[in-house]
Design an enzyme around this catalytic site. Structure first.
Site, PDB file in Angstrom:
ATOM      1  N   ARG A   1     -10.351   0.303  -6.327  1.00 36.06           N
ATOM      2  CA  ARG A   1     -10.492   0.868  -4.789  1.00 36.06           C
ATOM      3  C   ARG A   1     -11.919   1.699  -4.993  1.00 36.06           C
ATOM      4  NH1 ARG A   1      -6.804   5.227  -1.510  1.00 36.06           N
ATOM      5  NH2 ARG A   1      -6.843   4.296   0.632  1.00 36.06           N
TER       6      ARG A   1
ATOM      7  N   ASN B   1      -3.058  13.324   4.145  1.00 41.29           N
ATOM      8  CA  ASN B   1      -3.879  13.613   5.016  1.00 41.29           C
ATOM      9  C   ASN B   1      -3.755  13.136   6.331  1.00 41.29           C
ATOM     10  OD1 ASN B   1      -6.052  14.595   3.057  1.00 41.29           O
ATOM     11  ND2 ASN B   1      -6.055  12.804   2.372  1.00 41.29           N
TER      12      ASN B   1
ATOM     13  N   TYR C   1      -8.099  17.200  -1.782  1.00 42.55           N
ATOM     14  CA  TYR C   1      -7.042  17.934  -1.070  1.00 42.55           C
ATOM     15  C   TYR C   1      -5.835  17.734  -2.382  1.00 42.55           C
ATOM     16  CZ  TYR C   1      -5.412  12.735  -1.247  1.00 42.55           C
ATOM     17  OH  TYR C   1      -5.122  11.626  -1.588  1.00 42.55           O
TER      18      TYR C   1
ATOM     19  N   ASP D   1       2.214   2.996   3.236  1.00 44.70           N
ATOM     20  CA  ASP D   1       1.160   4.326   2.855  1.00 44.70           C
ATOM     21  C   ASP D   1       2.002   5.613   2.464  1.00 44.70           C
ATOM     22  OD1 ASP D   1      -1.180   5.301   2.464  1.00 44.70           O
ATOM     23  OD2 ASP D   1      -1.439   6.174   4.599  1.00 44.70           O
TER      24      ASP D   1
ATOM     25  N   HIS E   1       0.916  -1.137   0.146  1.00 43.73           N
ATOM     26  CA  HIS E   1      -0.066   0.039  -0.018  1.00 43.73           C
ATOM     27  C   HIS E   1       0.881   1.402   0.077  1.00 43.73           C
ATOM     28  CE1 HIS E   1      -3.928   2.109   0.633  1.00 43.73           C
ATOM     29  NE2 HIS E   1      -3.032   3.052   1.097  1.00 43.73           N
ATOM     30  N   CYS E   2       1.091   1.832  -1.046  1.00 44.62           N
ATOM     31  CA  CYS E   2       1.957   2.913  -1.179  1.00 44.62           C
ATOM     32  C   CYS E   2       1.087   3.761  -2.473  1.00 44.62           C
ATOM     33  CB  CYS E   2       3.328   2.839  -1.427  1.00 44.62           C
ATOM     34  SG  CYS E   2       3.743   1.472  -2.797  1.00 44.62           S
ATOM     35  N   HIS E   3       1.591   5.208  -2.554  1.00 44.07           N
ATOM     36  CA  HIS E   3       1.217   5.946  -3.594  1.00 44.07           C
ATOM     37  C   HIS E   3       2.200   6.595  -4.391  1.00 44.07           C
ATOM     38  CE1 HIS E   3      -2.709   5.432  -1.534  1.00 44.07           C
ATOM     39  NE2 HIS E   3      -2.013   5.904  -0.224  1.00 44.07           N
TER      40      HIS E   3
END
Length: 288
Positions: free
Chosen positions: A119, A248, A44, A243, A26-28
């Site tokens: 998602r 946020n 955001y 993450d 889970h990463c972006h």
């Protein structure tokens, strides 16, 4: 428009040495905005965190593979994620965001690009419950592809949407331990419901995001018992991720090296860690 804190730029080398082939599930990647613009209707604006930043962090942590999860700030334009996957020589997979207008051809292209799931965000600060008719239709359409759905929920959503979740026919992954709040204890109803849910053979969970679960702040140790219990209940359907770059975050910004060591507390048994970091991601992301 709301902006996000940048991630900690000084990634610490973790004390825990990860096994070869470990996966950050889970990463972006964010932007860069001049190449991959953010969605006009986003809630955001993050600091740019391109794939090069992700690789730098993973090198320090000892992570070889990753699952890049599309974040709402890029909306349904999955281009930045697909570009990052294409640059990885097979080491990355992806989870996309799509809407009801997505075509079968577009889904096939995403599949060929390394996407293995979609998602849906239910959390209130990202817009709340999605169009549930679209949700149901998309899940029907991804089933032939062998994909799964990732559910980003607030803790209360686990209770509110339990009947719908129980009807899902594809594998589903609960993000960030269901965003339960540590201050409410292990016996809180959302967490009890989550544990019950994990007895469903289609249910998976990510023991990540302790900074979203904690009530005490860094070093987030109050989130560890929740991760330990989830691993105990479903060791073969548990994933872990950083993450990065932590969008946020209102409280303490985690250091990704510390998050690796926190995994060592949640899963002190090496056999469990290998399942979480290698075997389980293989099953969900690299089996097809």
């Amino acid at each position: 428009m709301k902006t996000c804190q940048p991630p900690d730029p000084n990634t610490r080398t973790p004390k825990l040495k990860l096994p070869e082939g470990s996966c950050d599930a889970h990463c972006h990647v964010f932007g860069p905005a001049d190449k991959f613009p953010y969605a006009p209707d986003r809630s955001y604006t993050p600091p740019d965190a391109p794939v090069e930043d992700l690789r730098r962090v993973h090198k320090v942590l000892g992570i070889d593979r990753a699952v890049i999860v599309q974040a709402s700030c890029h909306g349904t334009d999955n281009t930045a994620m697909i570009d990052a996957i294409a640059s990885s020589n097979g080491a990355y997979r992806g989870v996309a965001i799509v809407d009801g207008t997505v075509t079968d051809h577009a889904l096939e292209e995403l599949n060929e690009g390394g996407v293995r799931g979609v998602r849906f965000n239910f959390v209130k600060h990202l817009g709340g419950t999605p169009d549930l008719d679209v949700f149901d239709r998309v899940l029907d359409r991804i089933q032939p592809l062998g994909w799964h759905v990732v559910l980003h929920l607030d803790a209360g959503d686990i209770v509110e949407h339990a009947p719908r979740i129980s009807r899902i026919k594809v594998p589903f992954v609960i993000d960030h331990m269901g965003r339960v709040q540590a201050k409410n204890g292990l016996d809180q109803e959302p967490f009890r419901r989550l544990l019950d849910l994990m007895r469903n053979p289609l249910a998976w969970v990510k023991v990540c995001g302790p900074e979203r679960v904690t009530s005490q702040g860094a070093p987030f140790h109050d989130a560890v018992p929740f991760a330990q219990k989830l691993i105990e209940v479903a060791p073969d359907r548990t994933l872990w991720g950083t993450d990065f770059p932590h969008p946020n975050i209102a409280g303490d910004m985690p250091n990704d090296g510390d998050l690796v060591d926190l995994l060592g507390l949640a899963a002190p048994d090496e056999t469990h860690r290998r399942r979480i970091l290698i075997d389980n991601p293989n099953t969900l992301y690299w089996a097809n």
